[in-house]
Design a protein around this motif. Structure first.
Motif, PDB file in Angstrom:
ATOM      1  N   ALA A  92       0.847  -1.193   0.000  1.00 37.38           N
ATOM      2  CA  ALA A  92       0.000   0.000   0.000  1.00 37.38           C
ATOM      3  C   ALA A  92       0.880   1.240   0.000  1.00 37.38           C
ATOM      4  O   ALA A  92       2.048   1.203   0.409  1.00 37.38           O
ATOM      5  CB  ALA A  92      -0.926  -0.002   1.216  1.00 37.38           C
TER       6      ALA A  92
ATOM      7  N   THR B  50       0.654   5.700   0.734  1.00 40.53           N
ATOM      8  CA  THR B  50      -0.128   6.803   1.278  1.00 40.53           C
ATOM      9  C   THR B  50      -0.083   7.974   0.312  1.00 40.53           C
ATOM     10  O   THR B  50       1.001   8.414  -0.110  1.00 40.53           O
ATOM     11  CB  THR B  50       0.416   7.252   2.648  1.00 40.53           C
ATOM     12  OG1 THR B  50       0.340   6.140   3.555  1.00 40.53           O
ATOM     13  CG2 THR B  50      -0.398   8.409   3.207  1.00 40.53           C
ATOM     14  N   ASN B  51      -1.254   8.453  -0.083  1.00 37.96           N
ATOM     15  CA  ASN B  51      -1.364   9.615  -0.953  1.00 37.96           C
ATOM     16  C   ASN B  51      -0.879  10.845  -0.189  1.00 37.96           C
ATOM     17  O   ASN B  51      -1.449  11.220   0.841  1.00 37.96           O
ATOM     18  CB  ASN B  51      -2.817   9.796  -1.404  1.00 37.96           C
ATOM     19  CG  ASN B  51      -2.978  10.898  -2.430  1.00 37.96           C
ATOM     20  OD1 ASN B  51      -2.519  12.017  -2.239  1.00 37.96           O
ATOM     21  ND2 ASN B  51      -3.645  10.567  -3.529  1.00 37.96           N
TER      22      ASN B  51
ATOM     23  N   THR C  20      -3.655  13.727   0.037  1.00 38.24           N
ATOM     24  CA  THR C  20      -4.874  13.513   0.818  1.00 38.24           C
ATOM     25  C   THR C  20      -4.637  12.742   2.113  1.00 38.24           C
ATOM     26  O   THR C  20      -5.489  12.742   3.000  1.00 38.24           O
ATOM     27  CB  THR C  20      -5.911  12.740  -0.018  1.00 38.24           C
ATOM     28  OG1 THR C  20      -5.409  11.414  -0.284  1.00 38.24           O
ATOM     29  CG2 THR C  20      -6.185  13.446  -1.334  1.00 38.24           C
TER      30      THR C  20
ATOM     31  N   GLU D 197      -4.663   9.640   2.219  1.00 37.69           N
ATOM     32  CA  GLU D 197      -5.433   8.394   2.089  1.00 37.69           C
ATOM     33  C   GLU D 197      -4.493   7.217   1.811  1.00 37.69           C
ATOM     34  O   GLU D 197      -3.546   7.317   1.041  1.00 37.69           O
ATOM     35  CB  GLU D 197      -6.440   8.528   0.945  1.00 37.69           C
ATOM     36  CG  GLU D 197      -7.274   7.277   0.716  1.00 37.69           C
ATOM     37  CD  GLU D 197      -8.159   7.402  -0.512  1.00 37.69           C
ATOM     38  OE1 GLU D 197      -8.878   6.440  -0.821  1.00 37.69           O
ATOM     39  OE2 GLU D 197      -8.102   8.463  -1.179  1.00 37.69           O
ATOM     40  N   ARG D 198      -4.767   6.101   2.476  1.00 34.59           N
ATOM     41  CA  ARG D 198      -4.003   4.877   2.283  1.00 34.59           C
ATOM     42  C   ARG D 198      -4.590   4.119   1.090  1.00 34.59           C
ATOM     43  O   ARG D 198      -5.784   3.791   1.078  1.00 34.59           O
ATOM     44  CB  ARG D 198      -4.072   4.020   3.539  1.00 34.59           C
ATOM     45  CG  ARG D 198      -3.167   2.792   3.540  1.00 34.59           C
ATOM     46  CD  ARG D 198      -1.744   3.150   3.812  1.00 34.59           C
ATOM     47  NE  ARG D 198      -0.926   1.977   4.119  1.00 34.59           N
ATOM     48  CZ  ARG D 198       0.388   1.983   4.093  1.00 34.59           C
ATOM     49  NH1 ARG D 198       1.043   3.100   3.784  1.00 34.59           N
ATOM     50  NH2 ARG D 198       1.069   0.896   4.401  1.00 34.59           N
ATOM     51  N   GLN D 199      -3.760   3.843   0.083  1.00 34.83           N
ATOM     52  CA  GLN D 199      -4.214   3.173  -1.129  1.00 34.83           C
ATOM     53  C   GLN D 199      -3.618   1.770  -1.184  1.00 34.83           C
ATOM     54  O   GLN D 199      -2.395   1.616  -1.278  1.00 34.83           O
ATOM     55  CB  GLN D 199      -3.810   3.979  -2.370  1.00 34.83           C
ATOM     56  CG  GLN D 199      -4.427   5.367  -2.411  1.00 34.83           C
ATOM     57  CD  GLN D 199      -3.944   6.192  -3.590  1.00 34.83           C
ATOM     58  OE1 GLN D 199      -2.854   5.979  -4.111  1.00 34.83           O
ATOM     59  NE2 GLN D 199      -4.758   7.143  -4.014  1.00 34.83           N
ATOM     60  N   GLN D 200      -4.467   0.782  -1.124  1.00 34.53           N
ATOM     61  CA  GLN D 200      -4.022  -0.611  -1.124  1.00 34.53           C
ATOM     62  C   GLN D 200      -3.863  -1.083  -2.561  1.00 34.53           C
ATOM     63  O   GLN D 200      -4.835  -1.192  -3.302  1.00 34.53           O
ATOM     64  CB  GLN D 200      -5.038  -1.492  -0.395  1.00 34.53           C
ATOM     65  CG  GLN D 200      -4.527  -2.886  -0.069  1.00 34.53           C
ATOM     66  CD  GLN D 200      -3.522  -2.896   1.071  1.00 34.53           C
ATOM     67  OE1 GLN D 200      -3.687  -2.153   2.034  1.00 34.53           O
ATOM     68  NE2 GLN D 200      -2.488  -3.719   0.962  1.00 34.53           N
ATOM     69  N   ILE D 201      -2.623  -1.349  -2.968  1.00 35.70           N
ATOM     70  CA  ILE D 201      -2.352  -1.781  -4.337  1.00 35.70           C
ATOM     71  C   ILE D 201      -2.499  -3.296  -4.466  1.00 35.70           C
ATOM     72  O   ILE D 201      -3.172  -3.785  -5.375  1.00 35.70           O
ATOM     73  CB  ILE D 201      -0.934  -1.350  -4.773  1.00 35.70           C
ATOM     74  CG1 ILE D 201      -0.727   0.147  -4.532  1.00 35.70           C
ATOM     75  CG2 ILE D 201      -0.709  -1.699  -6.237  1.00 35.70           C
ATOM     76  CD1 ILE D 201      -1.691   1.040  -5.260  1.00 35.70           C
TER      77      ILE D 201
ATOM     78  N   GLY E 158      -2.920   2.671 -13.004  1.00 33.56           N
ATOM     79  CA  GLY E 158      -3.211   2.644 -11.581  1.00 33.56           C
ATOM     80  C   GLY E 158      -3.568   1.283 -11.026  1.00 33.56           C
ATOM     81  O   GLY E 158      -3.926   1.176  -9.845  1.00 33.56           O
TER      82      GLY E 158
ATOM     83  N   ARG F 201      -8.948  -2.929  -7.289  1.00 31.75           N
ATOM     84  CA  ARG F 201      -8.122  -2.298  -6.261  1.00 31.75           C
ATOM     85  C   ARG F 201      -8.573  -2.820  -4.902  1.00 31.75           C
ATOM     86  O   ARG F 201      -9.684  -2.511  -4.511  1.00 31.75           O
ATOM     87  CB  ARG F 201      -8.264  -0.767  -6.338  1.00 31.75           C
ATOM     88  CG  ARG F 201      -7.509   0.001  -5.263  1.00 31.75           C
ATOM     89  CD  ARG F 201      -6.008  -0.167  -5.379  1.00 31.75           C
ATOM     90  NE  ARG F 201      -5.499   0.426  -6.583  1.00 31.75           N
ATOM     91  CZ  ARG F 201      -5.195   1.716  -6.756  1.00 31.75           C
ATOM     92  NH1 ARG F 201      -5.370   2.555  -5.756  1.00 31.75           N
ATOM     93  NH2 ARG F 201      -4.715   2.157  -7.897  1.00 31.75           N
ATOM     94  N   PRO F 202      -7.814  -3.658  -4.243  1.00 28.83           N
ATOM     95  CA  PRO F 202      -6.478  -4.122  -4.609  1.00 28.83           C
ATOM     96  C   PRO F 202      -6.483  -4.935  -5.915  1.00 28.83           C
ATOM     97  O   PRO F 202      -7.487  -5.539  -6.264  1.00 28.83           O
ATOM     98  CB  PRO F 202      -6.064  -4.990  -3.421  1.00 28.83           C
ATOM     99  CG  PRO F 202      -7.004  -4.633  -2.313  1.00 28.83           C
ATOM    100  CD  PRO F 202      -8.261  -4.221  -2.953  1.00 28.83           C
TER     101      PRO F 202
END
Length: 241
Positions: free
Chosen positions: A13, A15-16, A19, A21-25, A46, A206-207
């Protein structure tokens, strides 16, 4: 000269920064790249294609799970990016020679690899006077001169016109036939994926997860006009849509 690479239940993951925001890849993502296998990964922007490549290259570490290679050591890498990333202030020969020297490879290999990519007569030219296709040939030569166990190709021909890209795909196929490697190709071009790869993975969600997988059983050398490759290309495009 090859290696197996395995991603075992990997989480990753980011972090943006804007923002927070935590983005889980990736979550619990597993994948194996077999020795001498070239796998192409396609998917919309993405979906984690480049992150997958960075994990395999050791440029990113998983938050959980593991990335394992045969022998437990990082394999010798050859990387080709969308942009050639050459040293414009020195010659083609020196660009490739510096890569060989950094990898501990005998610089005597340089003339052979320049001949293989059709650049012998440009060995003393500077990258700034070369065409886009010639510059990318230098990038391919630099990746292969290090005698890589793992080759990572990040949209290597996307910045080129279609005719030049076609020539370089044929060149890459020829290099692979001479000495098969283990490789991962990230591309947005479904026909390029079908032409070059042993397997094509379509990433989505996403994930990210593998939403489709295509095994390309066509013998090599292949021709870009093979109707069976066009059929696979259509299937991949439909999966992406």
């Amino acid at each position: 000269m090859s290696v197996q690479v395995t991603l075992d239940r990997v989480d990753k993951a980011f972090t943006n920064r804007r923002t927070g925001e935590r983005q889980q890849i990736f979550r619990d993502f597993s994948f194996t790249l077999a020795p001498h296998e070239l796998v192409a990964v396609v998917g919309s922007s993405g979906t984690g294609k480049t992150t997958l490549m960075h994990l395999m290259a050791g440029l990113e570490r998983p938050d959980a799970g593991r990335v394992a290679t045969g022998g437990g050591v990082q394999p010798r890498l050859g990387m080709v990016f969308q942009q050639p990333r050459l040293l414009d202030w020195t010659s083609v020969d020196t660009n490739v020679r510096l890569a060989a020297r950094a990898a501990g490879v005998d610089p005597a290999e340089v003339p052979r690899i320049l001949a293989a990519v059709g650049l012998t007569e440009y060995a003393q030219a500077y990258p700034s006077v070369l065409s886009g296709g010639q510059r990318q040939r230098v990038a391919v030569a630099r990746a292969f001169v290090v005698q890589p166990e793992l080759v990572l190709l990040d949209e290597p021909f996307s910045a080129l016109d279609e005719l030049t890209a076609r020539r370089l795909r044929l060149l890459l196929q020829e290099l692979w036939l001479r000495e098969p490697r283990t490789g991962l190709l990230v591309t947005h071009n479904a026909l390029e994926a079908a032409f070059l790869a042993d397997r094509v993975l379509v990433l989505g969600g996403r994930p990210a997860e593998v939403v489709r997988e295509y095994r390309i059983d066509r013998p090599r050398p292949r021709t870009p006009e093979d109707p069976e490759l066009f059929d696979i290309h259509r299937q991949i495009v439909a999966a992406l849509a």
